[in-house]
Design an enzyme around this catalytic site. Structure first.
Site, short mmCIF file in Angstrom:
data_model
loop_
_atom_site.label_atom_id
_atom_site.label_comp_id
_atom_site.label_asym_id
_atom_site.label_seq_id
_atom_site.Cartn_x
_atom_site.Cartn_y
_atom_site.Cartn_z
N HIS A 1 4.48 -12.27 -5.67
CA HIS A 1 3.60 -11.46 -4.83
C HIS A 1 4.16 -10.05 -4.57
CE1 HIS A 1 0.60 -14.46 -3.61
NE2 HIS A 1 1.59 -15.33 -3.59
N LYS B 1 -3.95 -4.02 8.11
CA LYS B 1 -3.03 -4.78 7.26
C LYS B 1 -1.63 -4.68 7.86
CE LYS B 1 -4.25 -2.24 3.79
NZ LYS B 1 -4.46 -2.99 2.57
N ARG B 2 -0.71 -5.45 7.31
CA ARG B 2 0.66 -5.39 7.78
C ARG B 2 1.16 -3.94 7.73
NH1 ARG B 2 5.15 -6.36 4.48
NH2 ARG B 2 3.68 -7.08 2.90
N LYS C 1 2.45 0.73 2.32
CA LYS C 1 1.00 0.65 2.55
C LYS C 1 0.45 1.96 3.11
CE LYS C 1 1.13 -4.38 3.15
NZ LYS C 1 0.27 -4.81 2.04
N THR D 1 -5.87 -8.54 -0.52
CA THR D 1 -7.12 -9.30 -0.37
C THR D 1 -8.01 -8.68 0.70
OG1 THR D 1 -6.00 -10.84 1.16
CG2 THR D 1 -6.18 -11.51 -1.16
N LYS E 1 -12.18 -8.33 0.93
CA LYS E 1 -13.01 -8.74 2.07
C LYS E 1 -13.87 -7.57 2.56
CE LYS E 1 -9.33 -11.88 3.32
NZ LYS E 1 -8.01 -11.90 3.94
#
Length: 821
Positions: free
Chosen positions: A366, A557-558, A563, A665, A669
């Site tokens: 991952h 998100k985290r 990110k 993901t 969504k």
């Protein structure tokens, strides 16, 4: 019970009157309350037991059918399972939602009120756990014999609160009032050993044999949670392990007045399943993490073997009946654990034990980030798991002999491939162990898998051709559209029927409707309903006002530097500056929504959260702009919060540095719910673009190859700072205390990181990001075009169903088939 009788029972038991009677009975006989003294929570618990009753028979029949068919099963080992709330999911999957709503209404209770009382299962952190939950849903929906194994964390990760703009971690005591969905199995408890020593002796056949003895013992007790498929009567199992003391209470210590010592073993043992991912800034917590991993792996393998031997006698048949998927490297210690059992308990020769092991295991990677590839100090592993370290050394020795035979004299290659990293204080590389011990390794997006083969694990791909494959992640449409977005799912069902809930490709029937002005209006109306609902929740829970008629621009998100929440926030500041410079300028009124947790020990991520809240505070108090610009950080982002935010989002920020996000993901969504993606060509964004069309997505920034090239040639972030005035102004505002006047140097570490290192190319992508955002604004001003693009996004997301993902796992890796009853 015959299938016809069962159908009759299910039909009668699902009538509103029968449900009403069951709720009343459970309130009295299970909860021990009458309607006059019952609280809302009592009614919720009683109702959950009613729903659970209707799951149990299907659950038991499912398990019996697997034994009758002698089915090969997949066992999904994961540290995280973010299944969220189970009530509504179970009602919809069993097709009793409306009947239950009617029954409760007759009792004067609204289903929505009870639904909101249920706690999220705090069994994960982010995408890894949500993915695992989607996979369990799809396995059950596809009638595949699958079982999830994990840890029953008492407190999960943590409950995030924002205090004075900062993340503060509080215990997430999700089990405080009980969990009606779990079944304790005190009779299923396995001993797990830590420490001790290895006894070597000569066996009766003259071979060396080993026994792992002494040390400390902990008990792993099972708790089962049923996982229903969608309208098919299949109910699979999620088995979670809770740590119990081998000797819970020392009466002799208690009698001597040593009360703390009397329960010391209980406390130390139960710490293992207290908290997900304890802060690893201390050596004790790092040791606890390793204990957690071995604890659930050891118990799970014992349980798998018990299940196998219940109707098989020959250990050689194990690969024909068992497939084990390692979800990331957390369960990779399962490979030497199975070798230990096969060699030390069943006395198999090494080569046969290794063949069985590698046929059973497969591994999902991952991450591409080197620092995220898990490794353990040899000293720690040897102290906690001495026999496993011996086996890892032997696995590595034999593997390196094969490497040397294929590449004689290439010691550098051997160093790169070795399970033992000799250059970093002697550590065991768990990803290397997982690759060597598995028959298949998969990445989770086309880009990610390609980079695994060409970069991160290039040497392994050369050594094991065709072992590394791609299986792109997916999401369950039941949870993330049908359940989470009832206004939109109702519109879709009205337009094309409900077959899409089981076959997401059916959404392609919406494509012709993208040009229909009437459907566009109804699609936009459904989005507005979701925005209004989110605005009401924000006002109720946070006391803040957000305008549902503004553009909802979302990044949830985290929190992690790669990110690039910081890049998004810098865009916010640039937009703020535009309004300061031209107060009368025509702009798209915007609400920026952030959400996500930072790991407790991740200083920079927590500093970014604080900056988001400081920027929000400044903008909120600036009356010249606060009607057109709003920044909101929604705390404690979890599955339920995601289900509130995602249907309301209009613009989805997926802006990780190209080549660093494995898949994502959340991007799937959001797009499925009609949010347009603004992102880099990273992770599954590449495949989303391919599916929805380049004209229906906003792509910007450096590509993976360009990022790599800049790193190789020497990247100089200060060049962008000096040559781009808009960027310079934003960075200086952060650095000079504009957003933290009471502490001007608060964000000095962020600014120094941007100017001196900028590992994640924030400075390099800033200008392109602003231009991309302006393109999105221009289209948002044309609602007919925006709505058309949004409909086409929803219509063309069928590929990203987790049903497709699981079918690929079943066919390409597990070799398992559906069991029809």
């Amino acid at each position: 019970m015959s299938s016809s009788n069962r159908f009759k029972f299910d039909f009668l038991a699902s009538k509103p009157k029968a449900i009403q009677r069951s709720v009343s009975n459970h309130l009295v006989y299970t909860i021990g309350k009458d309607p006059f003294t019952a609280t809302d929570h009592d009614w919720m618990m009683a109702f959950c037991h009613v729903v659970r009753d209707r799951l149990i028979e299907r659950w038991m029949e499912t398990q019996r059918s697997y034994y009758r068919n002698d089915a090969k099963r997949v066992y999904y080992l994961s540290m995280e399972f973010l299944i969220g709330r189970s009530l509504t999911n179970s009602l919809l999957n069993m097709d009793i939602h409306d009947a239950c709503s009617s029954a409760l209404h007759r009792l004067g209770i609204e289903l929505e009120r009870l639904r909101n009382l249920e706690h999220d299962a705090a069994l994960g952190n982010g995408g890894l756990g949500r993915l695992a939950a989607c996979f369990l849903d799809s396995m059950a929906t596809l009638d595949l014999p699958g079982i999830g194994y994990g840890i029953r964390f008492e407190y999960g990760m943590f409950r995030q609160r924002i205090e004075n703009g900062q993340q503060v971690e509080h215990p997430e005591n999700w089990l405080a009032h009980g969990n009606p969905w779990e079944f304790p199995r005190p009779e299923v408890a396995y001993k797990v050993r830590f420490g001790g020593r290895v006894l070597e002796y000569q066996g009766p056949n003259g071979r060396r044999q080993f026994d792992w003895i002494e040390g400390d013992l902990v008990l792993a007790q099972a708790y089962d949670t049923p996982i229903p498929g969608y309208k098919n009567d299949t109910v699979n199992n999620l088995r979670l392990w809770s740590a119990k003391a081998h000797q819970a209470f020392d009466l002799s210590c208690f009698n001597m007045g040593e009360y703390s010592s009397a329960v010391e073993e209980k406390t130390l043992s139960e710490n293992i399943s207290k908290v997900l991912y304890p802060d690893d800034s201390s050596s004790q917590n790092r040791e606890l993490r390793l204990k957690q991993q071995y604890f659930f792996v050891c118990a799970s393998l014992k349980d798998i073997l018990r299940r196998f031997f219940s109707d098989h006698n020959d250990i050689h048949e194990l690969p024909e009946r068992v497939a084990i998927q390692l979800n990331d490297t957390h369960p990779a210690i399962a490979i030497p654990e199975l070798m230990r059992v096969l060699i030390d308990k069943y006395h198999l020769e090494w080569q046969l034990a290794w063949e069985i092991t590698t046929k059973i295991f497969s591994y999902t990677n991952h991450t591409l980030l080197p620092e995220a590839l898990e490794s353990w100090p040899v000293e720690l592993l040897g102290r906690l798991l001495p026999r496993h370290l011996q086996l890892i050394y032997e696995i590595n020795r034999r593997f390196l002999l094969m490497v040397a035979n294929l590449h004689p004299g290439d010691t550098e290659r051997q160093r790169r491939l070795s399970v033992i990293d000799e250059q970093d204080g002697r550590r065991v590389r768990m990803a290397h162990l997982a690759i060597i011990g598995s028959h298949k390794v998969n990445g989770v997006s086309a880009l990610h898998s390609g980079l695994l083969k060409s970069s991160t694990f290039h040497d392994f791909d050369e050594f094991y051709p065709n072992k590394i494959i791609n299986i792109t992640n997916g999401i369950t449409p039941r949870r993330w559209l049908y359940q989470a977005n009832r206004p939109l799912s109702a519109l879709i069902c009205e337009a094309i029927g409900d077959a899409w809930v089981r076959d997401l490709n059916q959404l392609e029937a919406l494509i012709p409707l993208a040009d229909d002005s009437s459907f566009q209006e109804r699609f936009a109306a459904a989005k507005l309903v979701n925005k209004q609902r989110l605005a009401e929740l924000v006002k109720f829970h946070l006391g803040q006002q957000i305008d549902p008629h503004t553009l909802f621009d979302v990044q949830v998100k985290r929190i992690h530097e790669y990110k690039r929440q910081l890049l998004n926030l810098m865009r916010v500041i640039a937009h703020y500056n535009r309004l300061l410079d031209a107060p009368d300028a025509e702009v798209v009124p915007r609400t920026y929504i952030f959400g996500g947790k930072a790991a407790p020990g991740y200083f920079m991520a927590k500093l970014i959260i604080r900056l988001i809240n400081d920027v929000a505070d400044v903008i909120d108090n600036d009356q010249a702009v606060n009607k057109r610009l709003k920044v909101l950080f929604i705390p404690n982002y979890d599955v339920t919060t995601a289900a509130d935010i995602i249907p309301a989002a209009e613009l989805s920020q997926q802006i990780s540095t190209a080549g660093m996000e494995a898949s994502g993901t959340g991007n799937m969504k959001l797009a499925l719910n009609g949010s347009l993606t603004m992102g880099t060509l990273d992770g599954a964004n590449v495949e989303i673009r391919d599916q929805v069309g380049a004209e229906n997505i906003f792509i910007f920034g450096l590509t993976t190859d360009q990022v790599k090239q800049r790193c190789q040639q020497g990247y100089h972030p200060r060049y962008h700072f000096e040559s781009e005035p808009l960027l310079r102004r934003v960075v200086e505002m952060i650095g000079n205390g504009f957003f933290s006047p009471e502490e001007p140097e608060r964000y000095k570490p962020l600014v120094e990181s941007l100017l001196d290192r900028d590992h994640f190319m924030v400075m390099a992508d800033f200008q392109a990001y602003l231009e991309c955002s302006d393109r999105a604004d221009a289209i948002y001003r044309q609602p007919e075009i925006w709505n058309q693009m949004a409909i086409l996004n929803t219509a063309q997301m069928g590929y990203f169903s987790s049903d497709r993902t699981i079918q690929e796992y079943a066919q390409q890796i597990w070799q398992i088939a559906p069991i029809q009853r």
